[in-house]
Design a protein around this motif. Structure first.
Motif, PDB file in Angstrom:
ATOM      1  N   HIS A  15       0.848  -1.185   0.000  1.00  0.00           N
ATOM      2  CA  HIS A  15       0.000   0.000   0.000  1.00  0.00           C
ATOM      3  C   HIS A  15       0.886   1.238   0.000  1.00  0.00           C
ATOM      4  O   HIS A  15       1.884   1.305   0.705  1.00  0.00           O
ATOM      5  N   THR A  16       0.453   2.192  -0.783  1.00  0.00           N
ATOM      6  CA  THR A  16       1.106   3.491  -0.791  1.00  0.00           C
ATOM      7  C   THR A  16       0.011   4.541  -0.780  1.00  0.00           C
ATOM      8  O   THR A  16      -0.983   4.413  -1.487  1.00  0.00           O
ATOM      9  N   ALA A  17       0.226   5.552  -0.011  1.00  0.00           N
ATOM     10  CA  ALA A  17      -0.792   6.597   0.074  1.00  0.00           C
ATOM     11  C   ALA A  17      -0.137   7.952  -0.134  1.00  0.00           C
ATOM     12  O   ALA A  17       0.960   8.212   0.340  1.00  0.00           O
ATOM     13  N   LEU A  18      -0.823   8.805  -0.853  1.00  0.00           N
ATOM     14  CA  LEU A  18      -0.383  10.174  -1.058  1.00  0.00           C
ATOM     15  C   LEU A  18      -1.501  11.075  -0.558  1.00  0.00           C
ATOM     16  O   LEU A  18      -2.627  11.013  -1.022  1.00  0.00           O
ATOM     17  N   VAL A  19      -1.153  11.857   0.430  1.00  0.00           N
ATOM     18  CA  VAL A  19      -2.153  12.748   1.029  1.00  0.00           C
ATOM     19  C   VAL A  19      -1.667  14.176   0.842  1.00  0.00           C
ATOM     20  O   VAL A  19      -0.578  14.520   1.280  1.00  0.00           O
ATOM     21  N   GLU A  20      -2.464  14.985   0.174  1.00  0.00           N
ATOM     22  CA  GLU A  20      -2.117  16.381  -0.012  1.00  0.00           C
ATOM     23  C   GLU A  20      -2.874  17.218   1.012  1.00  0.00           C
ATOM     24  O   GLU A  20      -4.085  17.079   1.149  1.00  0.00           O
TER      25      GLU A  20
END
Length: 80
Positions: free
Chosen positions: A70-75
């Motif tokens: 899992h990879t998450a990108l949160v802006e």
């Protein structure tokens, strides 16, 4: 008809024996109650575990987070 127990005087120490007998019976009853309580608590736990094992969906094992990457990108914009 004459009651022979009423005609004879009470033997000494009968009060003590009566109290000891009542105390012993109370302890025995408390012990039985505790054992039955433990038995029914264990029976309830076994029932709940069995019910959970029967209802447990097989899909939950496949959707485990530990099996996939899992990879998450949160802006974030603004103050947190």
């Amino acid at each position: 008809m004459v009651d022979k127990h009423a005609a004879q005087p009470e033997e000494p120490g009968w009060e003590r024996r009566l109290v000891e007998s009542l105390a012993r019976d109370a302890l025995t009853e408390r012990r039985r109650t505790r054992r039955w309580g433990i038995f029914f608590k264990f029976l309830t736990l076994a029932y709940l575990v069995t019910l959970l094992a029967l209802v447990w969906p097989e899909q939950w094992a496949d959707t485990s987070l530990s099996k996939k990457k899992h990879t998450a990108l949160v802006e974030l914009d603004g103050i947190i």
